[in-house]
Design a protein around this motif. Structure first.
Motif, PDB file in Angstrom:
ATOM      1  N   GLU A  55      55.039  58.559 -69.067  1.00 37.53           N
ATOM      2  CA  GLU A  55      53.679  57.284 -68.411  1.00 37.53           C
ATOM      3  C   GLU A  55      53.858  56.300 -67.752  1.00 37.53           C
ATOM      4  N   GLU A  56      55.093  55.807 -67.554  1.00 43.11           N
ATOM      5  CA  GLU A  56      55.974  54.704 -67.577  1.00 43.11           C
ATOM      6  C   GLU A  56      56.253  54.708 -66.108  1.00 43.11           C
ATOM      7  N   ILE A  57      56.560  56.258 -65.538  1.00 41.95           N
ATOM      8  CA  ILE A  57      57.161  56.258 -64.156  1.00 41.95           C
ATOM      9  C   ILE A  57      56.486  56.913 -63.351  1.00 41.95           C
ATOM     10  N   PRO A  58      56.576  56.639 -62.190  1.00 37.47           N
ATOM     11  CA  PRO A  58      55.485  56.562 -60.827  1.00 37.47           C
ATOM     12  C   PRO A  58      55.731  58.132 -60.694  1.00 37.47           C
ATOM     13  N   ALA A  59      57.073  58.470 -60.840  1.00 37.96           N
ATOM     14  CA  ALA A  59      56.566  60.370 -60.787  1.00 37.96           C
ATOM     15  C   ALA A  59      56.202  60.904 -61.060  1.00 37.96           C
ATOM     16  N   GLY A  60      55.810  60.368 -62.921  1.00 39.71           N
ATOM     17  CA  GLY A  60      55.266  60.917 -63.979  1.00 39.71           C
ATOM     18  C   GLY A  60      56.070  62.248 -64.322  1.00 39.71           C
ATOM     19  N   ARG A  61      57.168  62.301 -64.337  1.00 40.08           N
ATOM     20  CA  ARG A  61      58.075  63.101 -65.324  1.00 40.08           C
ATOM     21  C   ARG A  61      59.653  62.341 -65.595  1.00 40.08           C
ATOM     22  N   ILE A  62      60.491  63.349 -66.654  1.00 39.45           N
ATOM     23  CA  ILE A  62      61.462  62.898 -66.603  1.00 39.45           C
ATOM     24  C   ILE A  62      62.620  63.829 -65.987  1.00 39.45           C
ATOM     25  N   GLY A  63      64.263  62.771 -65.340  1.00 39.51           N
ATOM     26  CA  GLY A  63      64.576  63.404 -64.288  1.00 39.51           C
ATOM     27  C   GLY A  63      65.375  64.298 -64.752  1.00 39.51           C
ATOM     28  N   LYS A  64      66.289  65.099 -64.114  1.00 38.41           N
ATOM     29  CA  LYS A  64      66.599  65.665 -63.889  1.00 38.41           C
ATOM     30  C   LYS A  64      68.015  65.939 -63.943  1.00 38.41           C
ATOM     31  N   PRO A  65      69.482  66.249 -64.756  1.00 37.98           N
ATOM     32  CA  PRO A  65      70.466  66.061 -64.839  1.00 37.98           C
ATOM     33  C   PRO A  65      70.967  66.918 -62.649  1.00 37.98           C
ATOM     34  N   GLU A  66      70.574  67.213 -62.716  1.00 41.30           N
ATOM     35  CA  GLU A  66      71.153  68.392 -61.880  1.00 41.30           C
ATOM     36  C   GLU A  66      70.654  67.501 -60.427  1.00 41.30           C
ATOM     37  N   GLU A  67      69.112  66.643 -59.996  1.00 43.11           N
ATOM     38  CA  GLU A  67      69.081  65.567 -59.630  1.00 43.11           C
ATOM     39  C   GLU A  67      70.068  64.449 -59.360  1.00 43.11           C
ATOM     40  N   VAL A  68      70.607  64.038 -60.614  1.00 40.61           N
ATOM     41  CA  VAL A  68      71.858  62.983 -60.346  1.00 40.61           C
ATOM     42  C   VAL A  68      72.910  63.361 -59.827  1.00 40.61           C
ATOM     43  N   ALA A  69      73.230  64.497 -60.022  1.00 38.05           N
ATOM     44  CA  ALA A  69      74.439  65.650 -59.815  1.00 38.05           C
ATOM     45  C   ALA A  69      74.489  65.572 -57.749  1.00 38.05           C
ATOM     46  N   GLU A  70      73.036  66.145 -57.517  1.00 35.83           N
ATOM     47  CA  GLU A  70      72.897  65.650 -56.069  1.00 35.83           C
ATOM     48  C   GLU A  70      73.491  64.316 -55.247  1.00 35.83           C
ATOM     49  N   ALA A  71      72.697  63.988 -56.076  1.00 37.12           N
ATOM     50  CA  ALA A  71      73.270  62.488 -55.769  1.00 37.12           C
ATOM     51  C   ALA A  71      75.025  61.957 -55.823  1.00 37.12           C
ATOM     52  N   VAL A  72      75.466  62.467 -56.874  1.00 42.55           N
ATOM     53  CA  VAL A  72      76.624  62.588 -56.450  1.00 42.55           C
ATOM     54  C   VAL A  72      77.685  63.563 -55.582  1.00 42.55           C
ATOM     55  N   ALA A  73      77.103  64.262 -55.095  1.00 36.65           N
ATOM     56  CA  ALA A  73      77.731  64.982 -54.282  1.00 36.65           C
ATOM     57  C   ALA A  73      77.471  64.806 -52.619  1.00 36.65           C
ATOM     58  N   PHE A  74      76.347  64.084 -52.862  1.00 39.87           N
ATOM     59  CA  PHE A  74      76.111  63.586 -51.434  1.00 39.87           C
ATOM     60  C   PHE A  74      76.856  61.931 -51.065  1.00 39.87           C
TER      61      PHE A  74
END
Length: 239
Positions: free
Chosen positions: A199-218
């Motif tokens: 509820e505190e997060i504007p996106a309304g959900r917990i992030g996924k490890p794969e989303e962090v991995a995409e940022a690393v790859a970029f």
């Protein structure tokens, strides 16, 4: 062939980064501390897809950890992803001096020593990439995670300073700063606590490890060739 070292590769973010980077043609050194089972499972999964992998055991919260890790590397490293980390929870007065020393060794001293030993080869080749996994708490700080916030804040400034030092040698240094991500760090949260967090997060959900991995790859890719010294927040707008 390009070679990548991923510390903390048995964790949720580290393993996702390994899988993502394997698609970019990297041969992988998969570091772990205690979870040999997960590291071996990851190695088997990647090798089944034709990826060259090797697991490396080392406790980076111990003073001899960096040398133990480095002594197991046999190839020039093109990419370092520093993903090792734990986050002790409690008041600053509840943490022992030994816990504090281990956390500083794990998050600050060991990364410093690893980078110090690995960068000369990158400088000689005039190419290389270093990506830290830091934390939203390294940017904003968190009550009851003061030690972790301090260590991650140190990583962020290390990234900014080292990027300036290594840029003339063609080496980029960046960080991905995750918010709340579905890994073992949230395993102790109750359903109610996770709901309140979302509820505190504007996106309304917990992030996924794969989303962090995409940022690393970029950040490790040529698409980010003019980006260095940057802390990339991946937090669903939570700050």
């Amino acid at each position: 062939m390009k070679h990548a070292l991923i510390t903390g590769a048995s964790g949720g973010i580290g393993s996702s980064a390994a899988i993502r980077l394997s698609r970019e043609g990297y041969s992988l050194y998969l570091h772990y501390c205690r979870n040999a089972k997960k590291a071996d499972e990851l190695k088997e999964k990647l090798e089944a897809e034709g990826i060259r992998c090797r697991t490396i055991q080392s406790d980076l919260s111990a003073p001899d950890g960096p040398d133990r890790l480095l002594n197991q590397i046999e190839d020039p490293i093109d990419l370092v992803v520093l993903s090792s980390g734990t986050a002790p929870y409690g008041l600053i007065t509840d943490l022992s001096d030994q816990e504090a020393a281990a956390q500083i060794q794990l998050h600050v001293t060991s990364p410093f020593l690893l980078v110090k030993k690995l960068t000369p080869g990158m400088v000689a080749r005039k190419a290389g990439n270093i990506v830290f996994i830091t934390s939203i708490w390294g940017e904003t700080g968190a009550s009851c995670e003061v030690l972790y916030s301090m260590a991650k804040g140190g990583q962020n400034l290390f990234v900014k300073a080292l990027a300036k030092e290594l840029a003339p040698s063609g080496i980029r240094v960046n960080a991905v700063s995750p918010g709340a991500v579905s890994t073992d760090m949230l395993a102790s949260f109750t359903t109610e606590e996770l709901s309140a967090l979302q509820e505190e997060i504007p996106a309304g959900r917990i992030g996924k490890p794969e989303e962090v991995a995409e940022a690393v790859a970029f950040l490790a890719s040529e698409k980010a060739s003019y980006i260095t010294g940057h802390i990339l927040s991946v937090n669903g707008g939570w700050n």
